[in-house]
Each structure stands twice: as structure tokens, then as C-alpha cells.
Design an enzyme around this catalytic site. Sequence first.
Site, PDB file in Angstrom:
ATOM      1  N   ARG A 240      46.542  40.356  60.028  1.00 34.70           N
ATOM      2  CA  ARG A 240      45.996  41.562  59.403  1.00 34.70           C
ATOM      3  C   ARG A 240      46.266  42.748  60.309  1.00 34.70           C
ATOM      4  O   ARG A 240      46.650  42.592  61.473  1.00 34.70           O
ATOM      5  CB  ARG A 240      44.490  41.402  59.188  1.00 34.70           C
ATOM      6  CG  ARG A 240      44.135  40.373  58.134  1.00 34.70           C
ATOM      7  CD  ARG A 240      42.681  40.021  58.182  1.00 34.70           C
ATOM      8  NE  ARG A 240      41.816  41.143  57.804  1.00 34.70           N
ATOM      9  CZ  ARG A 240      40.497  41.100  57.907  1.00 34.70           C
ATOM     10  NH1 ARG A 240      39.901  40.023  58.387  1.00 34.70           N
ATOM     11  NH2 ARG A 240      39.757  42.143  57.550  1.00 34.70           N
ATOM     12  N   HIS A 241      46.053  43.926  59.752  1.00 35.13           N
ATOM     13  CA  HIS A 241      46.081  45.148  60.548  1.00 35.13           C
ATOM     14  C   HIS A 241      45.033  45.025  61.658  1.00 35.13           C
ATOM     15  O   HIS A 241      44.137  44.166  61.588  1.00 35.13           O
ATOM     16  CB  HIS A 241      45.711  46.318  59.645  1.00 35.13           C
ATOM     17  CG  HIS A 241      44.435  46.059  58.905  1.00 35.13           C
ATOM     18  ND1 HIS A 241      43.190  46.296  59.458  1.00 35.13           N
ATOM     19  CD2 HIS A 241      44.206  45.528  57.682  1.00 35.13           C
ATOM     20  CE1 HIS A 241      42.255  45.936  58.587  1.00 35.13           C
ATOM     21  NE2 HIS A 241      42.853  45.465  57.500  1.00 35.13           N
ATOM     22  N   ASN A 247      36.253  48.989  58.740  1.00 42.78           N
ATOM     23  CA  ASN A 247      35.829  47.620  59.088  1.00 42.78           C
ATOM     24  C   ASN A 247      34.539  47.696  59.906  1.00 42.78           C
ATOM     25  O   ASN A 247      33.576  46.984  59.668  1.00 42.78           O
ATOM     26  CB  ASN A 247      36.870  46.903  59.960  1.00 42.78           C
ATOM     27  CG  ASN A 247      38.081  46.418  59.180  1.00 42.78           C
ATOM     28  OD1 ASN A 247      39.193  46.435  59.712  1.00 42.78           O
ATOM     29  ND2 ASN A 247      37.892  45.989  57.951  1.00 42.78           N
ATOM     30  N   ARG A 290      46.381  51.549  58.015  1.00 40.80           N
ATOM     31  CA  ARG A 290      46.022  50.632  59.086  1.00 40.80           C
ATOM     32  C   ARG A 290      47.100  49.602  59.426  1.00 40.80           C
ATOM     33  O   ARG A 290      47.218  49.188  60.576  1.00 40.80           O
ATOM     34  CB  ARG A 290      44.670  49.952  58.810  1.00 40.80           C
ATOM     35  CG  ARG A 290      44.521  49.322  57.420  1.00 40.80           C
ATOM     36  CD  ARG A 290      43.047  49.184  57.092  1.00 40.80           C
ATOM     37  NE  ARG A 290      42.707  48.400  55.926  1.00 40.80           N
ATOM     38  CZ  ARG A 290      42.662  48.858  54.686  1.00 40.80           C
ATOM     39  NH1 ARG A 290      42.996  50.119  54.432  1.00 40.80           N
ATOM     40  NH2 ARG A 290      42.283  48.062  53.672  1.00 40.80           N
ATOM     41  N   GLU A 310      46.020  46.206  50.117  1.00 40.90           N
ATOM     42  CA  GLU A 310      44.836  45.374  49.939  1.00 40.90           C
ATOM     43  C   GLU A 310      44.369  45.399  48.480  1.00 40.90           C
ATOM     44  O   GLU A 310      44.684  46.322  47.728  1.00 40.90           O
ATOM     45  CB  GLU A 310      43.714  45.862  50.873  1.00 40.90           C
ATOM     46  CG  GLU A 310      42.410  45.066  50.806  1.00 40.90           C
ATOM     47  CD  GLU A 310      42.563  43.564  51.115  1.00 40.90           C
ATOM     48  OE1 GLU A 310      43.509  42.932  50.620  1.00 40.90           O
ATOM     49  OE2 GLU A 310      41.714  43.027  51.863  1.00 40.90           O
ATOM     50  N   TYR A 321      28.622  45.869  51.415  1.00 41.98           N
ATOM     51  CA  TYR A 321      28.131  44.824  50.516  1.00 41.98           C
ATOM     52  C   TYR A 321      26.702  45.131  50.059  1.00 41.98           C
ATOM     53  O   TYR A 321      26.335  44.901  48.912  1.00 41.98           O
ATOM     54  CB  TYR A 321      28.185  43.455  51.190  1.00 41.98           C
ATOM     55  CG  TYR A 321      29.600  42.928  51.322  1.00 41.98           C
ATOM     56  CD1 TYR A 321      30.180  42.708  52.569  1.00 41.98           C
ATOM     57  CD2 TYR A 321      30.362  42.679  50.182  1.00 41.98           C
ATOM     58  CE1 TYR A 321      31.480  42.242  52.672  1.00 41.98           C
ATOM     59  CE2 TYR A 321      31.664  42.217  50.285  1.00 41.98           C
ATOM     60  CZ  TYR A 321      32.214  41.999  51.529  1.00 41.98           C
ATOM     61  OH  TYR A 321      33.502  41.538  51.627  1.00 41.98           O
ATOM     62  N   HIS A 375      46.527  42.493  54.863  1.00 38.20           N
ATOM     63  CA  HIS A 375      45.080  42.680  54.720  1.00 38.20           C
ATOM     64  C   HIS A 375      44.423  41.348  54.397  1.00 38.20           C
ATOM     65  O   HIS A 375      45.085  40.368  54.077  1.00 38.20           O
ATOM     66  CB  HIS A 375      44.805  43.676  53.593  1.00 38.20           C
ATOM     67  CG  HIS A 375      45.503  44.983  53.760  1.00 38.20           C
ATOM     68  ND1 HIS A 375      44.904  46.075  54.365  1.00 38.20           N
ATOM     69  CD2 HIS A 375      46.753  45.382  53.428  1.00 38.20           C
ATOM     70  CE1 HIS A 375      45.772  47.087  54.377  1.00 38.20           C
ATOM     71  NE2 HIS A 375      46.903  46.699  53.815  1.00 38.20           N
ATOM     72  N   GLN A 376      43.104  41.338  54.444  1.00 41.84           N
ATOM     73  CA  GLN A 376      42.367  40.081  54.296  1.00 41.84           C
ATOM     74  C   GLN A 376      42.676  39.342  52.993  1.00 41.84           C
ATOM     75  O   GLN A 376      43.117  38.186  53.012  1.00 41.84           O
ATOM     76  CB  GLN A 376      40.860  40.337  54.419  1.00 41.84           C
ATOM     77  CG  GLN A 376      40.021  39.059  54.324  1.00 41.84           C
ATOM     78  CD  GLN A 376      38.591  39.283  54.797  1.00 41.84           C
ATOM     79  OE1 GLN A 376      38.190  38.815  55.851  1.00 41.84           O
ATOM     80  NE2 GLN A 376      37.801  39.987  53.992  1.00 41.84           N
ATOM     81  N   ARG A 380      45.067  36.009  52.498  1.00 42.21           N
ATOM     82  CA  ARG A 380      44.542  34.766  51.906  1.00 42.21           C
ATOM     83  C   ARG A 380      45.493  34.256  50.825  1.00 42.21           C
ATOM     84  O   ARG A 380      45.765  33.060  50.724  1.00 42.21           O
ATOM     85  CB  ARG A 380      43.153  35.006  51.310  1.00 42.21           C
ATOM     86  CG  ARG A 380      42.048  35.121  52.340  1.00 42.21           C
ATOM     87  CD  ARG A 380      40.742  35.572  51.712  1.00 42.21           C
ATOM     88  NE  ARG A 380      39.633  35.462  52.658  1.00 42.21           N
ATOM     89  CZ  ARG A 380      38.522  36.179  52.594  1.00 42.21           C
ATOM     90  NH1 ARG A 380      38.354  37.062  51.613  1.00 42.21           N
ATOM     91  NH2 ARG A 380      37.573  36.004  53.488  1.00 42.21           N
TER      92      ARG A 380
END
Lengths: 453, 503
Positions: A240-241, A247, A290, A310, A321, A375-376, A380
Site C-alpha cells: 500500500r501507499h 489514515n 498517496r 481505492e 467508521y 490501496h487496502q 485485497r
Amino acid sequence: MRGAGRSKNTQNLDKRVCMTNCPTLIVTVGLPARGKTYISKKLTRYLNWIDVPTKEFNVGQYRRECVKIYKSFEFFRPDNEEGLKIRKQCALAALNDVRQFLTDEGGQVAVFDATNTTRERRETILRFAEQNGFKAFFVESVCEDPDVIAENIVQVKLGSPDYTHCNTEEAVADFMKRIKCYENSYQPLDEELDRDLSFIKIIDVGRRYLVNRVQDHIQSRIVYYLMNIHITPRSIYLCRHGESDLNIKGRIGGDSGLSARGKEFAKSLGQFIQSQNIHDLKVWTSQMKRTIQTAEAVGVPYEQWKALNEIDAGVCEELMYEEIQQRYPLEFALRDQDKYRYRYPKGESYEDLVQRLEPVIMELERQENVLVICHQAVMRCLLAYFLDKTAEELPYLKCPLHTVLKLTPMAYGCKVESVCLNVDAVNTHRDRPSNIDVSRLPEEALLTVPDHH
Amino acid sequence: MLFTPYGVVIDSTPAVCGKNIIVKHCFFYELLFFFFFLTVCMTNCPTLIVTVGLPARGKTYISKKLTRYLNWIDVPTKEFNVGQYRRECVKIYKSFEFFRPDNEEGLKIRKQCALAALNDVRQFLTDEGGQVAVFDATNTTRERRETIIRFAEQNGFKVFFVESVCEDPDVIAENIVQVKLGSPDYTHCNTEEAVADFMKRIKCYENSYQPLDEELDRDLSFIKIIDVGRRYLVNRVQDHIQSRIVYYLMNIHITPRSIYLCRHGESDLNIKGRIGGDSGLSARGKEFAKALSQFIQSQNIRDLKVWTSQMKRTIQTAEALGVPYEQWKALNEIDAGVCEELMYEEIQQRYPQEFALRDQDKYRYRYPKGESYEDLVQRLEPVIMELERQENVLVICHQAVMRCLLAYFLDKTAEELPYLKCTLHTVLKLTPMAYGCKVESVCLNVDAVNTHRDRPSVRLTNTHPLSMSVSLVVKKPPRLLSLKGKCASPEPPLSQVLGSLMI
């Protein structure tokens, strides 16, 4: 099939004509050690990733279940009546399971992985497919390069259950005799004799291809994929970045720059890459700040892909969240119920991500050494492709900041080496909480949210 | 060429899969390296596609279609038809005798024409920023192909052969009817004369025809298309662009069919003059949906597939048809980002600079947090590929999306694309014909608002690139020239580069 109504078109399913949605039976053809199982497994992994339910059926496996202990190549001699009988039974048992998968279990593609070197055996399979309303597509691998065959044997045969009791020379000698057993009766697919069949003949590991009668979209995609893969050794680096300002604040999405620690990571990444002495490394980033800032520190030319951006969190962009739980508690719960297919309002789902990443995967297959800074959610999806993870597992794969995954294709899969570059960063991984009901309390929803400022 | 605080963004031409490739060199001295040593040249070699085949085997059809497709996905491509050069040279075509293998004068002229065409190829690929050139001629002898390979080697071009082999007399006859009878060569003949002459012309090539061979030509990169796609032989695909070309060629067909394009019925947001969003149909929109259904039924289309986006307004339109349909997310309207659901007046009010930038380069302009037409083309590419595979299809989509699809079929430039007129409640019926596409426009006589905004005549001057700071790293800079035939400005001399960096 991707793009073809596997979206929310439920009300029209019963009007769909069977003809276009016939399951497909892919049949491998070729002498031992020609890469049939390699192709079968890779193709199965790719098709499942693009959401075409696929399963491979390796007749050798069935044979090993049946004949518990492999003695020698003699089993495969063309005059070994007992052997022939068992092998035929195994093939039929496998076909039976194929039928169950495609007819009763919702499978779309089955890969029947065996030598299938005689026209007679292929006829049997064709009749089977016709009776059951499956389309047949043959994938033949033809190779006479002794180096390739030798490497093949080393990579996947020596470790086979068949040869656990042998040393290397014995195993190789036996396997070469096994190949000989097939050679005399081998009837390769022929341009003329087999002109009515649908097939691709792969010659010399992709040097040349003969493609005959591609019937439909899925066969066209399969051909395209097979023509893009290669077996040249190489490694793919995924990371990832560096840690970003958003973040740190525990906010998702957005387009912020690197934090101080993120910049440190970028430097470490540059040093790590240099230390690896990678031949002809390509570096890819997304078009977000990023990842670009991270690549800048590596100090080599890089390509920006919009497709690597992303996941778009729509109305939830740049929220924490806790704020999502507050403003959209229902959406938050729905996401936990099916994180793969859930689409943020005015945003995307993991399922959408996979679709937009498909060209990236295709190009990764063509390339050799590549470093992908992404990115995350994106990482994935890519990881799920390489490591054959299901749609269930994909959205929960751990992809922490400041860690590089080095993937090296090996035998039938991928070796993964995880390199943590020892620069601290926040944790951005949110596990699925135990209560995913829409009626749950906020505390239950927020139980697994990682710490942030 | 754009100078940002991060370094130089070089508009390298191989945007081969429509992805926004920006090859960056982040250090000043690396910049010098680039100009002096052109290290990027190796991977970005221009490609010379060479057709091979007897007359009437579809070489020009393939050349033109491939050129159109490559230009649409932003790979600057141009075709060079040697027959055209011959027609320039020999003003009046008399008969097939010109093509006789023992006609010294004819051979001389034909060779000169081939060389003239190759010269123009070189200019296009080397001086004009072209990425792919399609050299369209019979190229039936190994000797001629050798000449071309040497030419390519000398100039640093990669060569990829596309051969079409066909012995089906029906296909060849249909070919002659579709494209030869109307050729300038035969304006003075009647049909029988033209066909007879053309058949003799084919005969002139047959004896010396040396098809690409698996063994003899094993070191060449090529695709051999047999019987209009029944079978393919693919040899030594070298790189990404060749892989895409092979994939494209393996998906196209010549079965007669029509593609119907239309937008959703008028929507509630349309009426309010707001862009984007996901609203349902207005009353008139629903009327259109019914009219569309009647129209489709009246057309008696065989095996029609219906595609929509995943937005309410296209789905509601399709529902009225009463037939199964497929939903493609890729067909969703362009994402207007921060401008979603705004009226143009509100955009002018809140984002006047963005509004102006968009008018300056509507194709490449990307809405903040949204998309550009260029992005749209990239996401529509799989739709185009599947449309090529299919036969009769009705695509119910959106204004910007329809413009992109239409630009592909009608070979419109990036400049023209965002201003194509795609009005509500009008169906376009596209039927491939000869080398192009016949367009029939059917207005279904249900009133609707006009959503077309022409390019305004007064353009604000370009604000200084550097003042737009970081957002430019994400957006590609506006291209000032059209894609067709021309391309991005050639590299400026080093002094200019140095000068700009000092700003």
C-alpha cells in the site's frame, strides 16, 4: 459471466434462454509434463476471481484415490489391461462429478484435467458433454523443448505423492518412461480432422497458438487469458501507499498526502527495492496522491493506473467508521453482512473493484517483475487473485500499511514473502464484528474499529 | 509536456489500453537522460502492422476497423492503403492487365507506390507521433515482406503481420459486391464486367502467393485469420499492443446485424436541467419507453439482446420492452463528481474555473471526484468488445456514454466526441456496411427537453499550469491538438525545457 447480467437482474432469470448460458467443459489435452495441470489451476483461479464459478477435476487425483500406492510407470503401459480399466473408471468418476458440479451445484465452467491424448477418449467426452448440454472447449499443450519438460518435472512431479518414496534420479527416470507410454498413441488435435471442435492449441509454452471455432464470450476470454500468461520466473511486489494523513485520523477514502511516517516508509521502500536488485522492475501506482508520493521516493519511472484507485466509498468518503455508524447505521450493517457485494451509496463494491482491476491482472500476467503500490481494498482484490481466496475471504484479507508482499509463482501456486519495513503506522483493518444484524447497538457495530486519533 | 512541482509529466503515447499512462521521470538529471538517451524507446517502439492476403480477403476492412478501434482507445493509428497510392499514380484504371505478373511497367509503378507509402509510414511513426501504422496491401510474396521487415528494422519499428486466408467463394463474392463494385477502379463498368475483371485480378496474384508459414516464418510475429475467423494461427506475440490487437481481431465478425443505440426516456432530473443523479422516468419518459417497445417490435429483430446500465432510468426504459435485458455497470452515465445533480448555472456559480476548464478540453477534463470522457472510453472498452462479438443489440444508455459508443462506430475524434448530438427519445440504428457504418436516426415523436450543450464560442484563456498545483498530477493536461493524424506536440528543445523548469 462478468458484465453479463450477473448483477441485479433477478427478475428476468426465468426468461433466460439456456443456449447462451450453457455450462462449459474445458478439456485439457497433452502428454504428461506439458503444463496441463498448471493451466487448469491457473485458469480455474482466474475464472473464479472474475466470478465465473469454476472447478477443476484432475483425473490423476482420482487415480491416486483408487490406486493407493503408486508403484511405477508400468501402471501406464498401454498393454496393462488392469491399469487401463482403472484409468477409464477414474475418468468416468471424474466426469460424473463434473456433471454434478455443472448441473446441480451451479457451476458454470468445469476443467477436466487429464491427458486425453486419443481421439477415442475425446469422443467419449464430447458425447458426455452433448448429452448433458455442455459446450466443450479443448486446451491442448504441445511442447518438445527438453528443458521446459525437465523443469516441469522438477517443479511439480518430484514433489508429487507418486514419488515420495523415490530419490530424484529414480523419479525422473520413471516419469520419462511414463511419458513414453503415452507417446505412441498420442493423437494431437488436428486442424483438419478436428476442424469442427472448439479448441486452442498452445505450442511451446506460448510461442504459437492455433485457435479453432471460438463459440462464445467465455471461450474468447479464456483464449485471451491463456495467450497472456507465461512461465518466465519473476516476482510481483504488492504494497500500500505509505501512511496518509486521513489514515491517522481514522477516515476512509479521500485523496490525502503522506504523513511523516508515510514518507519514512516511502524512503524505506526505496531502499528495500534497491537492495533486492530486481531485474527490469516496473512500478505501478494509482492516480491518488498517496501512492504517487510513495512511488516518487522509490526514484524510478512509474506508471499511474486509474484502475488502481481505492474503492469509492460514495457518501461515506472521508468519514470515520463512528460517523458512518451514526449517519448510515443500516448501510453499515448491510456492509458487514456481505462485504464483497455491498456497494456504498454512490460508490463501489469489492465486486465492482474486481471488475475494474481485471485489466490490471491481465497486464500483470503479461509482465515480469512489477511493484504495485496501491490501496487496502485494491490490494485485497489483487492478493485474492494470486492466492485463490474466495469472495467471502477477500474483503478481510490482512494488508497492513508499511508491509510489502513478495509473490513468486511456484509450482501450481504462489509463494508469499511478507516484508515488514519497520516503520510504524496505524492499523486500518476492521474485522467483521460478531453482530451484523441491522438492529445491533452502535457499540456492537464499532467493536472492531481499529484505533485512531 | 507538463511541468509540475513533482517533475515532468510526459505524455507518452502508448496509452495502449486506455489507461492513463503517465511515464514520469522525477529528477532533473533523469529528464536529461530521457532526452539524450531515449531510454523509454525500447518499450515504446511504434508498431507497423502489415496486412497479407489475396485481393478481396478483407484486408482493408480489417485495416480500417483496427485503425478505428486503436484510435478510439487512444493509440494514434493511421492506415496506409497502397491501392490508394496506385490510384493517385495511375489516374485511370484500365483493366486487370495492370496486375499481370509479367507487366514490367505495372510492377515498377506498384513498387514505387509501396515505397511511397512506406515513406509516409515512417513520417507518421517517427515525426508525427504515430504509435501504430497499418500498411494495407497484398504483400503476398516473401520478398516483399522482407523489404518491409528491413524497413522496419532500420527505423526501429516492431512488425506484426495480419494475414487473411479465405477460399469460401460466397464470402469472396459478397466482398466484391460490397466494396469492389463501388471502387473508383470500376466506376466505368457494369457489374458483370467489374466482377469478371476483379476475378482475373485475383488470379494474377495467386501463382506467386506465399502465405505465412508456421515453419518458414516462425520468427515473425503474426496472426493468420482463416475463413473469416473460423480459425486463427497466432505466432510470437511480442507485447501488450499486439496482444490487444489479436484479441480484437479474434472478436470481430462480418455477420450482418444492427446495433441500436438510444438513451433512457426523459428523466425527472432531465426536466429540472440537472446533470447526473439516478432519477426515474418522467411521464414523457415513460411514454417514450412504450414507443420504444412498439418500435422494437415493429422492426422484427432476430434474437435481439437488450443492454442497460445499472441506473433506474435505463432499467425503467427497458422494463417497458417486456424482454430480458442485461445490466452493465460499465454503461452508467459519466460520474460528474462534485457536480452531480447540479444545474449548469449552479456549476458556473460554484465552480467557474472547472466549468471553463471543461469547455477547453471536454474530452480529457475530469470532474473533481468524478470522471472524464477519456475515463468513460476506458470503462466502455469491454462493452465495445462484447458488442463486436454480438449480433443484434439494443443499448439503452446515457448521453455521454452514447457519445463514446457512437464515436467508436462512426470514427469520431476526441475533439468531436463530447459534442456529438444524442438527443432523448431518438434511436440510432447502426448497420455495418462496406468499410463503415450506415446510420439511421429514428425519432420516436415523444417530446423531451434538450440536454445538449454546445461548446461556447468564447473561451477563457488558459490559467498558468502551475497555479493549478496538485490536481494536475491526477488529471492529464489538456491536449491542444486532435488525436486523428496528429498528436501531442513534439518534444521542445532542451533550452525551453530548462527555461520552463525555472519558473
